[in-house]
Design a protein around this motif. Structure first.
Motif, short mmCIF file in Angstrom:
data_model
loop_
_atom_site.label_atom_id
_atom_site.label_comp_id
_atom_site.label_asym_id
_atom_site.label_seq_id
_atom_site.Cartn_x
_atom_site.Cartn_y
_atom_site.Cartn_z
N UNK A 74 0.73 -1.15 -0.03
CA UNK A 74 -0.02 0.19 -0.05
C UNK A 74 1.04 1.27 0.00
N UNK A 75 1.91 0.94 -0.14
CA UNK A 75 2.99 2.26 0.05
C UNK A 75 2.64 3.32 1.33
N UNK A 76 2.73 2.60 2.42
CA UNK A 76 2.17 3.31 3.60
C UNK A 76 3.08 4.35 4.04
N UNK A 77 2.48 5.51 4.59
CA UNK A 77 2.98 6.79 5.01
C UNK A 77 3.55 6.97 6.17
N UNK A 78 2.71 7.52 7.19
CA UNK A 78 2.96 7.81 8.37
C UNK A 78 3.43 8.95 8.80
N UNK A 103 2.88 -0.62 -3.98
CA UNK A 103 1.77 0.50 -4.03
C UNK A 103 0.75 -0.32 -5.02
N UNK A 139 -0.35 16.48 2.93
CA UNK A 139 -1.28 15.41 3.39
C UNK A 139 -2.38 15.61 4.60
N UNK A 152 -6.81 12.13 -4.16
CA UNK A 152 -8.01 11.79 -3.38
C UNK A 152 -7.53 10.70 -2.47
N UNK A 153 -6.44 9.96 -2.63
CA UNK A 153 -5.69 8.99 -1.53
C UNK A 153 -4.39 9.31 -1.49
N UNK A 154 -3.89 10.19 -0.51
CA UNK A 154 -2.62 10.39 -0.24
C UNK A 154 -1.72 9.23 0.20
N UNK A 155 -2.27 8.43 1.38
CA UNK A 155 -1.42 7.32 1.89
C UNK A 155 -2.14 6.13 2.08
N UNK A 156 -3.47 6.14 1.96
CA UNK A 156 -4.14 4.87 2.37
C UNK A 156 -4.33 3.96 1.22
N UNK A 157 -4.48 4.45 -0.23
CA UNK A 157 -4.46 3.41 -1.30
C UNK A 157 -5.97 3.57 -1.68
N UNK A 158 -6.21 2.82 -2.63
CA UNK A 158 -7.54 2.79 -3.28
C UNK A 158 -8.71 1.53 -2.86
#
Lengths: 474, 474
Positions: free
Chosen positions: A150-154, A201, A388, A427-433
């Motif tokens: 998901x290419x997580x952010x944090x 991702x 974000x 519309x989705x910076x870090x959570x994915x689709x």
């Protein structure tokens, strides 16, 4: 399907193929998503113990034309890792594959299997006096495979980037059950297309990540946290610029929190004693990670905050005196979602726009929502350093939560996403689709990008057996 | 073909379609590669002035089934941007598209067209008191489009990464002549597959990059350079670890140079006065970029060098007193390829292995080459901070250069690349594949990765019209 199950049991062992046939087995941990928005029904939950077993499971499922839902810690936010309700999908859990294969301190890399829990990875690095910087709320249960998928952010992205930026190599099982051996700790490798970032991702729709080689960093000598009151979002953006200048790469955290968000923390968790929030529209939390010493970090912070005070981009500031205080400040920031939940149902967003446009975006969208839904309350907070925001929308005071969601969720989403699009945001910076936003994506993403994505999906997974219905619909 | 040329002239204007029909026109600047290893013959050189024109050119070529060789500054090292010798390919030069479209200081981004020369981009950032950190020898003539297409490396990678790591958004014309509008300065965007990184490094074989949004950084307050003598490669790796610890993200350069490489600079450019090289097998150049002050940078460097002296990982060191001295030290490093050319023909490599394995790799490969080719001389230098060596092989003293190349090039390449493979390295760390290494790649790259690359190429450019024969052969 019985033939497939028999085959899967032979591949991974009876104990690691769970089905509803056994009435004593509760599969809801695998079938229900983290935010409890969906509860599916799996044909089976399969837990392979090695990469070869993953490849075998994929081959068996492909032969039977059964689709596969890869799953890590199942902590995703967009319903991307649970099966649909048909009872025909196999959940492929990576949870047994959690070995640390190699830690190479001189190369500043670690190679781990997909099922390794993020916190264990952090702790393994720490024991070697190194840092794995990825840090997010679910770190106690999310896995690195899920983080990569998901290419997580944090909270450390402003310095270290997203999970993608921390990954140097991958081992992947393809949609045909082949193994791509792409591990390795190279900082530079220009031998062809960037397959690694294509899988990172892709939310399990192009291949199954079974292991990864990740970057490590020297542990900073000191970490300091400051909490500031800023007079406006414009000022917060200006403060960010000053922080970049003064702290350079020392700036490892820059979180903004709106007054209403903090008022909810104050209301529901008064013991946390939120500082400085009463007379200011926004607070900003800054973190400075210093390779030298705490004294140096403190002196740097002081110079930054003095300059910011002089320029009137902040009204007031406190610097944590010790680790406990710093943790408490972070704890306040991390309690916002919980406080929001205490207050009632709400509509969540995870959006980004260029940092420079955040103030205009918020002014415009705040006003728009308030006009359309009188009394609506905006819980605005997030990773301002990365542009974000978790731009969340709470029902007007005293309103019935479920009714509000039912009446307004679609409308609010459209208003916010349309604004995001006008500001060239995401519309989705870090959570994915996942499946949650799969219908929305074509409305907001460039049509040529959508077509390219479809071509790639079709090319790598022509039977559409890997996590179908997520990210892109064929 | 005349119909195509007429169409191209109508699209971009007569003045921007150059052909051999006009005897006064010399096309060799577009037909000959930088290292003068290949001279092709183009059907035409087309220089569109806008993204729409690029799209039009691609559509016209596709309709005529004519293949396209995209070209930036034509400074590549692997024969990737010149036409073949058939006279049937169109060179699509991006050199007229060099506008800076936007500089957003608060977002730390700049959006430029592909034909912008790297140095102009650096200078534009500098005028805004910001830094675009990509830096490499050809920066006066290479273009950012070429840098992106080849994922160029250079001397600042240890801190800022390759070109890929500096890119946030792209505008790309696809193989069908569609325009993907993927520009934008978002630090976080998890809406689907990573198309950006797929195009970056694909050497013009999947699409044509027409513009990009790139990261900028605050300019460091000071940059200091040190030159050290280390007793071994093992010591150099240990010094790198200490430098990471002491300088953190301040470490922006870490270059290693073998004694023989430096002896060539001393021999052919004695006016450069190479320091400390006579009694040591390797020298290391370090750069420390400090967000605070020169005094602080100097104090940090001193602490690092003292610690390193104590631990005997270095024998001696000098720190540049001023900018001129620093530039001179860098100039020595950058003169190695020229000194090598003065000494005669040689076999060049651009390899990487994990940093921790560099010493073992060099010991083993040095010995192997010396055994196979008595008297062979190794010009070993490069970006040790990234595990990237220009591990070059010079003929034994007094040998005829061309004869040496003819007799040994294939054998030397095989010996070196086989060793690289044993050490899980890359046969092209920063230069790419082009046509020079396209035949070698399948021998050294994971077969599943090759198959995935082929699927992607076939999916995005099914007619194989974009830079055919480069990176991968269908």
């Amino acid at each position: 399907m019985n033939a497939l199950l028999t085959q899967l049991r032979a591949l991974v062992g009876d104990a690691h193929v769970l089905t509803h046939d056994d009435p004593a087995t509760d599969l809801s941990a695998w079938e229900q998503d983290w935010r409890k928005r969906a509860h599916g029904r799996a044909l089976a939950v399969v837990r392979p113990g090695s990469t070869d077993e993953v490849a075998g499971v994929v081959k068996a499922c492909v032969a039977a034309r059964v689709s596969i839902v890869p799953q890590g810690g199942n902590t995703g936010m967009v319903v991307g890792s649970v099966p649909d309700d048909t009872g025909t999908q196999v959940v492929l859990s990576l949870s047994r594959m959690k070995a640390v294969r190699e830690l190479d301190a001189a190369n500043l890399t670690i190679t781990v299997e997909a099922g390794c829990v993020l916190q264990e990875l952090q702790e393994t690095a720490e024991r070697a006096e190194l840092l794995f910087p990825l840090s997010l709320a679910a770190e106690g249960s999310c896995t690195i495979g899920g983080n990569l998928a998901t290419n997580a952010g944090g909270t450390q992205v402003v310095r270290y980037g997203n999970t993608r930026d921390l990954c140097l190599g991958l081992e992947v099982v393809t949609a045909q059950g082949q193994i791509w051996h792409g591990l390795g700790g190279l900082r530079k490798d220009n031998t062809g297309y960037d397959l690694r970032n294509l899988f990172v991702g892709s939310e399990g729709t192009l291949g199954i990540i079974t292991a990864a080689t990740l970057k490590l960093y020297p542990r900073p000598a000191a970490r300091l946290t400051a909490w500031t009151a800023v007079p406006s979002l414009d000022a917060a953006v200006e403060l960010l610029g000053l922080a970049h200048q003064h702290l350079g790469a020392g700036l490892t955290g820059f979180e903004v929190m709106g007054q209403f968000a903090l008022s909810l923390v104050n209301k529901h968790f008064s013991q946390l004693r939120v500082p400085l929030w009463r007379d200011t529209p926004y607070c900003v939390l800054l973190e400075n990670s210093d390779s030298e010493s705490e004294a140096h970090a403190r002196a740097q912070f002081e110079r930054l905050l003095e300059t910011a005070l002089e320029r009137e981009v902040l009204n007031d500031a406190v610097v944590a005196e010790n680790l406990a205080q710093a943790q408490q400040l972070w704890h306040i920031r991390e309690s916002i979602p919980l406080a929001q939940a205490e207050e009632g149902l709400n509509i969540k967003h995870d959006i980004s726009v260029p940092v420079s446009r955040i103030p205009a975006f918020c002014h415009e969208t705040d006003a728009l929502l308030q006009r359309e839904i009188p009394g609506v309350r905006l819980v605005n907070f997030g990773h301002l350093g990365d542009g974000n925001l978790h731009y969340n929308v709470q029902a007007p005071e005293g309103t019935d939560g479920p009714l509000f969601l039912k009446s307004y969720e679609e409308k609010v989403n459209s208003l916010v996403f349309d604004a995001v699009k006008r500001y060239h945001g995401s519309i989705s910076a870090e959570h994915g689709i996942g499946s949650l936003k799969v219908g929305k994506l074509p409305l907001y993403k460039d049509p040529v990008a959508m077509a390219l994505m479809r071509q790639i999906k079709l090319s790598l997974d022509p039977l559409n057996l890997l996590n179908p219905g997520r990210v892109i619909e064929p």
